[in-house]
Design a protein around this motif. Structure first.
Motif, PDB file in Angstrom:
ATOM      1  N   ILE A   8       0.929  -1.370  -0.014  1.00 59.05           N
ATOM      2  CA  ILE A   8       0.036   0.187  -0.113  1.00 59.05           C
ATOM      3  C   ILE A   8       0.932   1.294   0.073  1.00 59.05           C
ATOM      4  O   ILE A   8       1.628   1.618   0.811  1.00 59.05           O
ATOM      5  N   ILE A  10       0.704   5.181   0.684  1.00 54.81           N
ATOM      6  CA  ILE A  10      -0.025   6.133   1.153  1.00 54.81           C
ATOM      7  C   ILE A  10       0.831   7.543   0.901  1.00 54.81           C
ATOM      8  O   ILE A  10       1.879   7.934   1.526  1.00 54.81           O
ATOM      9  N   LEU A  21      -3.074   6.814   9.496  1.00 47.70           N
ATOM     10  CA  LEU A  21      -3.650   5.738   8.522  1.00 47.70           C
ATOM     11  C   LEU A  21      -2.668   4.769   8.403  1.00 47.70           C
ATOM     12  O   LEU A  21      -2.695   3.499   8.275  1.00 47.70           O
ATOM     13  N   LEU A  82      -3.450   4.885  -1.448  1.00 48.24           N
ATOM     14  CA  LEU A  82      -4.193   5.947  -0.807  1.00 48.24           C
ATOM     15  C   LEU A  82      -3.827   7.117  -0.805  1.00 48.24           C
ATOM     16  O   LEU A  82      -2.650   7.655  -0.269  1.00 48.24           O
ATOM     17  N   HIS A  83      -4.327   8.143  -1.585  1.00 46.48           N
ATOM     18  CA  HIS A  83      -3.923   9.469  -1.992  1.00 46.48           C
ATOM     19  C   HIS A  83      -4.419  10.568  -1.006  1.00 46.48           C
ATOM     20  O   HIS A  83      -5.564  11.002  -1.314  1.00 46.48           O
ATOM     21  N   VAL A 124      -7.759   5.238  -3.784  1.00 45.36           N
ATOM     22  CA  VAL A 124      -8.648   5.988  -3.065  1.00 45.36           C
ATOM     23  C   VAL A 124      -8.172   7.269  -2.880  1.00 45.36           C
ATOM     24  O   VAL A 124      -6.718   7.454  -2.455  1.00 45.36           O
ATOM     25  N   HIS A 125      -8.843   8.263  -3.551  1.00 44.62           N
ATOM     26  CA  HIS A 125      -8.553   9.788  -3.553  1.00 44.62           C
ATOM     27  C   HIS A 125      -9.378  10.555  -2.496  1.00 44.62           C
ATOM     28  O   HIS A 125     -10.677  10.337  -2.240  1.00 44.62           O
ATOM     29  N   THR A 126      -8.365  11.146  -1.916  1.00 47.35           N
ATOM     30  CA  THR A 126      -9.102  12.101  -0.799  1.00 47.35           C
ATOM     31  C   THR A 126      -9.851  13.367  -1.371  1.00 47.35           C
ATOM     32  O   THR A 126      -9.245  14.428  -1.802  1.00 47.35           O
ATOM     33  N   PHE A 228     -11.091   5.366   5.070  1.00 50.02           N
ATOM     34  CA  PHE A 228     -10.062   4.951   3.977  1.00 50.02           C
ATOM     35  C   PHE A 228     -10.117   3.630   3.869  1.00 50.02           C
ATOM     36  O   PHE A 228     -10.133   2.956   2.901  1.00 50.02           O
ATOM     37  N   ALA A 232     -10.776   1.311   0.695  1.00 50.92           N
ATOM     38  CA  ALA A 232      -9.867   0.565   0.136  1.00 50.92           C
ATOM     39  C   ALA A 232     -10.124  -0.851   0.174  1.00 50.92           C
ATOM     40  O   ALA A 232     -10.008  -1.751  -1.059  1.00 50.92           O
TER      41      ALA A 232
END
Length: 336
Positions: A8, A10, A21, A82-83, A124-126, A228, A232
């Motif tokens: 992953i 991050i 996270l 995870l952005h 996964v975009h924030t 999050f 994911a």
């Protein structure tokens, strides 16, 4: 998707939410590559404060989200991204809006472009609740119109659209989560809750604040982290925009009173005009509808409602009251 056998990446792992996270995923026995902002001090942000057992398990990559080559290099060998990396301070976006386009819009483009080329399994975009602007209806669903009331929110609208366009155009497996106002240990004093706590903890009896009447939907960081991870893991998140919020609305003024009460202090406030947003830029009301997160992700807040907010604030205050933590904050100035 089972994350335990995935690598992953991050982005923004050195920041407030990203560091929490990172910790949680390591505790879940995930292989984590934190992407931190390169600097000459070789600082890894909040990762520098982690327990040695967690820190030694990390495959840290130093770079800049604005550099497509570095982003691609960081993403090699990763299954999930995870952005979180972004510029988030609203006052600074009035000051230097160009940097927000470079970091938030172009940085997100670099992420989804690399993810497409490397055939990453999930991005996964924030997003942020600020993209909604002042609520036209409440609670705010994901169908609410988007309103760029600050350069920051406009840049995040652009980033969201870039991310989702890659799903639509190229079938890149993108999910967008939209956290409402996250708070908790390690949050920057550019946010209102740390501003209140650090002023009181440093002995201030008259708090310097901006507008007290706007309402927010505060989300404790542990709940945001769970959001999050649920996005994911959840196959139904792909191609969706999903609110992560507590579904509880409270004004800034009432929040300040609650904090002062918990800390056992009398509260006096003074309007500091430099802290006020331009009139049309102020987001007057935010209140999340989190039904979609419950339906698609099985996620719901553990710190819900007034009592949940109080518990979250108590945990946040315990962290800030530690002198070693408090001394990292400049409570006597306005942090933009």
């Amino acid at each position: 998707m089972n994350l335990s056998n995935k690598k992953i990446l991050i982005t923004g792992a050195d920041g407030f939410i990203g560091s929490h996270l990172t910790e949680e995923l390591v505790r879940r026995d995930c292989a984590v590559r934190p992407f931190v902002l390169y600097n000459s001090f070789n600082s890894w942000g909040w990762l520098d404060h982690m327990e040695p057992e967690i820190l030694k398990s990390l495959d840290i990559f130093s770079g800049d989200i604005r550099d497509p080559h570095g982003v691609r290099q960081a993403m090699k060998g990763c299954d999930v991204v995870l952005h979180l990396a972004a510029l988030i301070a609203i006052p600074y976006s009035y000051h230097s809006p160009d940097t927000y386009v470079d970091t938030n819009v172009k940085g997100t483009l670099n992420i989804v472009q690399a993810a497409r080329e490397l055939e990453v399994e999930k991005v996964v975009h924030t997003s942020t609740s600020e993209v909604y602007g002042t609520a036209r209806f409440v609670p705010i669903t994901e169908e609410h119109p988007l309103q760029g009331q600050s350069p920051y929110s406009a840049s995040k609208i652009g980033a969201d659209q870039i991310a989702m366009s890659f799903h639509t155009s190229f079938d890149t497996p993108v999910a967008v989560i939209r956290p409402f106002n996250t708070y908790g240990p390690r949050q920057s004093a550019r946010a209102v809750i740390p501003t209140i706590i650090t002023q009181l903890a440093n002995g201030c009896r008259t708090l310097k604040l901006g507008a007290l009447h706007p309402t927010r939907d505060f989300n404790y960081v542990a709940d945001t982290v769970r959001g999050f991870i649920a996005a994911a893991e959840g196959d139904r998140a792909v191609g969706e925009v999903i609110n992560i919020g507590s579904n509880y609305e409270i004004s800034i003024g009432e929040t300040a009173r609650m904090i002062a009460e918990i800390m056992g202090m009398e509260l006096e406030t003074e309007t500091d005009r430099v802290r006020l947003r331009p009139d049309k830029s102020e987001v007057e009301r935010l209140w999340a509808d989190n039904a979609k997160a419950k339906e698609l992700l099985g996620w719901e807040p553990l710190y819900a409602g007034k009592e949940g907010l109080r518990r979250g604030l108590e945990e946040t205050m315990r962290w800030f009251k530690n002198p070693e933590n408090l001394k990292a904050y400049k409570a006597g100035i306005y942090n933009i």
